[in-house]
Design a protein around this motif. Structure first.
Motif, PDB file in Angstrom:
ATOM      1  N   PHE A   1       0.904  -1.274  -0.031  1.00 51.58           N
ATOM      2  CA  PHE A   1       0.068   0.075   0.060  1.00 51.58           C
ATOM      3  C   PHE A   1       1.121   1.224  -0.009  1.00 51.58           C
ATOM      4  N   VAL A   2       1.805   1.250   0.820  1.00 49.51           N
ATOM      5  CA  VAL A   2       2.762   2.306   0.880  1.00 49.51           C
ATOM      6  C   VAL A   2       3.706   2.437  -0.209  1.00 49.51           C
ATOM      7  N   ASP A   3       4.379   1.477  -0.727  1.00 50.58           N
ATOM      8  CA  ASP A   3       5.387   1.182  -2.002  1.00 50.58           C
ATOM      9  C   ASP A   3       4.434   1.408  -3.199  1.00 50.58           C
ATOM     10  N   LEU A   4       3.303   1.193  -3.428  1.00 52.88           N
ATOM     11  CA  LEU A   4       2.460   1.485  -4.646  1.00 52.88           C
ATOM     12  C   LEU A   4       1.727   2.550  -4.540  1.00 52.88           C
ATOM     13  N   GLY A   5       1.796   3.276  -3.541  1.00 55.79           N
ATOM     14  CA  GLY A   5       1.116   4.574  -3.645  1.00 55.79           C
ATOM     15  C   GLY A   5      -0.617   4.231  -3.609  1.00 55.79           C
ATOM     16  N   GLY A   6      -0.811   3.721  -2.529  1.00 54.96           N
ATOM     17  CA  GLY A   6      -2.425   3.309  -2.350  1.00 54.96           C
ATOM     18  C   GLY A   6      -3.107   2.185  -2.855  1.00 54.96           C
ATOM     19  N   ILE A   7      -2.338   1.258  -3.145  1.00 54.81           N
ATOM     20  CA  ILE A   7      -2.930   0.184  -3.945  1.00 54.81           C
ATOM     21  C   ILE A   7      -2.361  -1.213  -3.190  1.00 54.81           C
ATOM     22  N   PHE A   8      -3.524  -2.067  -2.688  1.00 53.29           N
ATOM     23  CA  PHE A   8      -3.317  -3.127  -2.007  1.00 53.29           C
ATOM     24  C   PHE A   8      -2.857  -4.478  -3.090  1.00 53.29           C
ATOM     25  N   ALA A   9      -1.837  -5.291  -2.473  1.00 52.97           N
ATOM     26  CA  ALA A   9      -1.571  -6.360  -3.144  1.00 52.97           C
ATOM     27  C   ALA A   9      -2.721  -7.628  -3.073  1.00 52.97           C
ATOM     28  N   GLY A  10      -2.887  -7.921  -1.843  1.00 51.02           N
ATOM     29  CA  GLY A  10      -3.785  -8.931  -1.543  1.00 51.02           C
ATOM     30  C   GLY A  10      -5.266  -8.642  -0.927  1.00 51.02           C
ATOM     31  N   ALA A  11      -5.595  -7.535  -0.582  1.00 50.95           N
ATOM     32  CA  ALA A  11      -6.926  -7.241  -0.055  1.00 50.95           C
ATOM     33  C   ALA A  11      -7.659  -6.518  -1.120  1.00 50.95           C
ATOM     34  N   MET A  12      -8.233  -7.357  -1.632  1.00 47.24           N
ATOM     35  CA  MET A  12      -8.836  -6.874  -2.887  1.00 47.24           C
ATOM     36  C   MET A  12     -10.204  -6.119  -2.713  1.00 47.24           C
ATOM     37  N   THR A  13     -10.549  -6.379  -1.370  1.00 50.40           N
ATOM     38  CA  THR A  13     -11.887  -5.417  -1.113  1.00 50.40           C
ATOM     39  C   THR A  13     -11.492  -3.982  -0.826  1.00 50.40           C
ATOM     40  N   GLY A  14     -10.410  -3.822  -0.399  1.00 52.51           N
ATOM     41  CA  GLY A  14      -9.702  -2.177  -0.159  1.00 52.51           C
ATOM     42  C   GLY A  14      -9.745  -1.673  -1.552  1.00 52.51           C
TER      43      GLY A  14
END
Length: 120
Positions: A6-19
């Motif tokens: 989330f921090v590294d990709l600027g607000g994108i989750f790698a696993g929590a797709m509901t987020g």
């Protein structure tokens, strides 16, 4: 891994797709089409990888799942240190977590999904 991505990709989750789904809706409503479409891409990568990994689990031995996850972990490390860090991680991390959840994550012989919120 989700907090780091989330921090590294600027607000994108790698696993929590509901987020990601929630952020995607908020992005589209606020007019941030670029971020919303980026999240659509991540959701597509995750679900496509989950479907392919699930098929792989059904057709082949579980050992192949461990091998695939290991390969994606190595690729994630290589990408993290490269000049393609952002775009590479955007593709590799959701794929890694989907493959892990569909192939090797088990609890009492029942698949335990790392992104259980999206499990159907």
């Amino acid at each position: 891994m989700d907090a780091l991505s989330f921090v590294d990709l600027g607000g994108i989750f790698a696993g929590a797709m509901t987020g990601n789904t929630t952020h995607m809706g908020a992005s589209f409503i606020s007019g941030n089409w670029h971020h919303g479409l980026l999240l659509v891409g991540v959701l597509c990568v995750f679900f496509l990888a989950a479907i392919l990994s699930g098929l792989m689990r059904l057709l082949w031995s579980p050992a192949y799942g461990v091998m695939v996850v290991t390969i994606f972990m190595v690729v994630a490390q290589v990408v993290h240190g490269s000049s393609l860090r952002y775009w590479g991680e955007l593709c590799v991390l959701p794929t890694l977590l989907a493959a892990q959840g569909e192939t090797i994550a088990k609890f009492r012989a029942i698949p335990y999904f790392s992104a259980h919120e999206t499990n159907v």
